[in-house]
Motif scaffolding. Structure first.
Motif, PDB file in Angstrom:
ATOM      1  N   ARG A   1      31.881  28.790  33.879  1.00 51.27           N
ATOM      2  CA  ARG A   1      30.793  28.859  34.887  1.00 51.27           C
ATOM      3  C   ARG A   1      31.074  29.904  35.953  1.00 51.27           C
ATOM      4  O   ARG A   1      30.684  29.757  37.114  1.00 51.27           O
ATOM      5  N   MET A   2      31.769  30.951  35.558  1.00 49.26           N
ATOM      6  CA  MET A   2      32.093  32.106  36.425  1.00 49.26           C
ATOM      7  C   MET A   2      32.891  31.702  37.661  1.00 49.26           C
ATOM      8  O   MET A   2      32.938  32.437  38.650  1.00 49.26           O
ATOM      9  N   LYS A   3      33.555  30.554  37.593  1.00 43.84           N
ATOM     10  CA  LYS A   3      34.370  30.107  38.729  1.00 43.84           C
ATOM     11  C   LYS A   3      35.674  30.897  38.845  1.00 43.84           C
ATOM     12  O   LYS A   3      36.389  30.796  39.838  1.00 43.84           O
ATOM     13  N   LYS A   4      35.981  31.679  37.801  1.00 43.16           N
ATOM     14  CA  LYS A   4      37.194  32.496  37.819  1.00 43.16           C
ATOM     15  C   LYS A   4      36.837  33.989  37.784  1.00 43.16           C
ATOM     16  O   LYS A   4      37.624  34.823  37.338  1.00 43.16           O
ATOM     17  N   LYS A   5      35.649  34.307  38.271  1.00 41.41           N
ATOM     18  CA  LYS A   5      35.159  35.686  38.156  1.00 41.41           C
ATOM     19  C   LYS A   5      36.007  36.722  38.899  1.00 41.41           C
ATOM     20  O   LYS A   5      35.899  37.917  38.640  1.00 41.41           O
ATOM     21  N   ASP A   6      36.866  36.249  39.805  1.00 45.34           N
ATOM     22  CA  ASP A   6      37.739  37.175  40.544  1.00 45.34           C
ATOM     23  C   ASP A   6      39.121  37.298  39.914  1.00 45.34           C
ATOM     24  O   ASP A   6      40.007  37.942  40.489  1.00 45.34           O
ATOM     25  N   ASN A   7      39.299  36.693  38.735  1.00 45.75           N
ATOM     26  CA  ASN A   7      40.628  36.747  38.115  1.00 45.75           C
ATOM     27  C   ASN A   7      41.021  38.193  37.819  1.00 45.75           C
ATOM     28  O   ASN A   7      40.316  38.892  37.079  1.00 45.75           O
ATOM     29  N   PRO A   8      42.142  38.656  38.370  1.00 45.76           N
ATOM     30  CA  PRO A   8      42.523  40.060  38.225  1.00 45.76           C
ATOM     31  C   PRO A   8      42.879  40.470  36.796  1.00 45.76           C
ATOM     32  O   PRO A   8      42.638  41.622  36.409  1.00 45.76           O
ATOM     33  N   VAL A   9      43.431  39.551  36.015  1.00 46.28           N
ATOM     34  CA  VAL A   9      43.797  39.888  34.627  1.00 46.28           C
ATOM     35  C   VAL A   9      42.538  40.163  33.805  1.00 46.28           C
ATOM     36  O   VAL A   9      42.423  41.201  33.132  1.00 46.28           O
ATOM     37  N   VAL A  10      41.588  39.235  33.864  1.00 45.66           N
ATOM     38  CA  VAL A  10      40.338  39.413  33.109  1.00 45.66           C
ATOM     39  C   VAL A  10      39.622  40.676  33.575  1.00 45.66           C
ATOM     40  O   VAL A  10      39.141  41.475  32.760  1.00 45.66           O
ATOM     41  N   ASN A  11      39.572  40.865  34.890  1.00 48.23           N
ATOM     42  CA  ASN A  11      38.826  42.004  35.417  1.00 48.23           C
ATOM     43  C   ASN A  11      39.479  43.354  35.109  1.00 48.23           C
ATOM     44  O   ASN A  11      38.780  44.344  34.888  1.00 48.23           O
ATOM     45  N   SER A  12      40.798  43.384  35.030  1.00 44.21           N
ATOM     46  CA  SER A  12      41.456  44.649  34.663  1.00 44.21           C
ATOM     47  C   SER A  12      41.221  44.959  33.178  1.00 44.21           C
ATOM     48  O   SER A  12      41.014  46.123  32.800  1.00 44.21           O
ATOM     49  N   ILE A  13      41.205  43.909  32.353  1.00 38.69           N
ATOM     50  CA  ILE A  13      40.910  44.103  30.922  1.00 38.69           C
ATOM     51  C   ILE A  13      39.445  44.539  30.750  1.00 38.69           C
ATOM     52  O   ILE A  13      39.134  45.429  29.948  1.00 38.69           O
ATOM     53  N   ALA A  14      38.561  43.930  31.526  1.00 37.88           N
ATOM     54  CA  ALA A  14      37.140  44.307  31.470  1.00 37.88           C
ATOM     55  C   ALA A  14      36.957  45.787  31.811  1.00 37.88           C
ATOM     56  O   ALA A  14      36.197  46.502  31.140  1.00 37.88           O
ATOM     57  N   LYS A  15      37.667  46.230  32.816  1.00 40.61           N
ATOM     58  CA  LYS A  15      37.583  47.640  33.235  1.00 40.61           C
ATOM     59  C   LYS A  15      38.069  48.556  32.114  1.00 40.61           C
ATOM     60  O   LYS A  15      37.464  49.589  31.826  1.00 40.61           O
TER      61      LYS A  15
END
Length: 273
Positions: free
Chosen positions: A192-206
């Motif tokens: 439910r996007m409660k972890k949308k600020d997770n740096p690991v996921v976001n760096s992989i997304a980038k």
């Protein structure tokens, strides 16, 4: 793998790996439009439940889509208040009536209600034997509930739908289901996007030029999980499906696997005896 890729269930019936969940999609226009648009962009698995209150709208969208019925995989579920043999049979018939369908592809027991699981499963076996659904399964069943089923089930569940994401990586349950020929289906794969600020996921997304949500969905697919992200927003429905043009590296998968913290956004079924 693409949007219509399927896995073969333990009875030989095929189920798409990717679909749309309609949990909390409001009955009426919102659900009809979400399902219609999802079908338009290529989704072929729609997951609803009696308790969601939107089976009727799912049925309308399917009927109006113009897509042959056999090309669309419909799942619905038995709610807790309807457990018991006769009650389950009646509840299924009511779901079928609301959906305006001759059969559903998959019927699941929504939660492992204490004391009535055997009677309810026997009802599902009868529904399956009567040809009213193509496969039967369970939802939110932990290993102890599945082990208990071995005492009374004549048919092994085809699917176990559970909450699953990198933040709730239920590896032991996944391995148990695999060894017992039960497919695992992931709900709330986006937490439910409660972890949308997770740096690991976001760096992989980038790195892959993808969104946070797309990385979480792709992680499920890489683990060969059936996955049903929920959205009523057209942009996100399309975006969630745009996950078949890349693969996560082994290293990135390991990083995502390591994020498990038993983080749940739904009830915890491990507490149910």
């Amino acid at each position: 793998m693409n949007i219509t890729s399927k896995c073969r269930l333990n009875n030989g019936y095929e189920m798409p790996y990717f679909g749309l969940g309609v949990y909390k999609a409001a009955p009426g226009k919102e659900t009809i439009e979400a399902v219609s648009y999802a079908l338009e962009v290529g989704y072929r698995l729609i997951d609803t439940a009696a308790v969601y209150g939107n089976e009727k709208e799912v049925g309308i969208a399917v009927a109006e889509s113009g897509i042959p019925r056999e090309e669309i995989f419909i799942t619905t579920k038995l709610w807790n208040d309807d457990h018991g043999y006769d009650s389950a049979l009646k509840a299924f018939d009511e779901s079928l009536k609301r959906l305006q369908l001759d059969y559903v592809d998959l019927y699941l027991i929504h939660w492992p209600v204490p004391g009535l699981r055997k009677e309810s499963w026997k009802a599902l076996e009868k529904i399956y034997a009567d040809g009213k659904c193509k496969a039967i399964g369970v939802s939110n069943y932990m290993i102890k509930h599945l082990e208990e089923m071995k005492e009374y089930a004549e048919i092994i569940p085809a699917v176990n739908q559970v909450e699953f994401s990198p933040f709730l990586y239920q590896k032991e349950l996944l391995e148990y289901c695999r060894s017992n020929k039960i497919e695992v289906e992931a709900y709330s794969p986006l937490a439910r996007m409660k972890k949308k600020d997770n740096p690991v996921v976001n760096s992989i997304a980038k790195k892959y030029n993808k969104t946070h949500a797309q990385i979480l969905i792709r992680w499920c697919l890489e683990h060969k999980l059936i996955v049903i992200p929920k959205s009523s927003n057209k942009k996100r429905i399309k975006e969630n499906a745009d996950v078949f043009d890349f693969e996560l590296s082994k290293e990135d998968m390991q990083m995502l696997d390591s994020l498990n913290e038993n983080f749940r956004v739904s009830w915890d079924p491990s507490e149910i005896e």
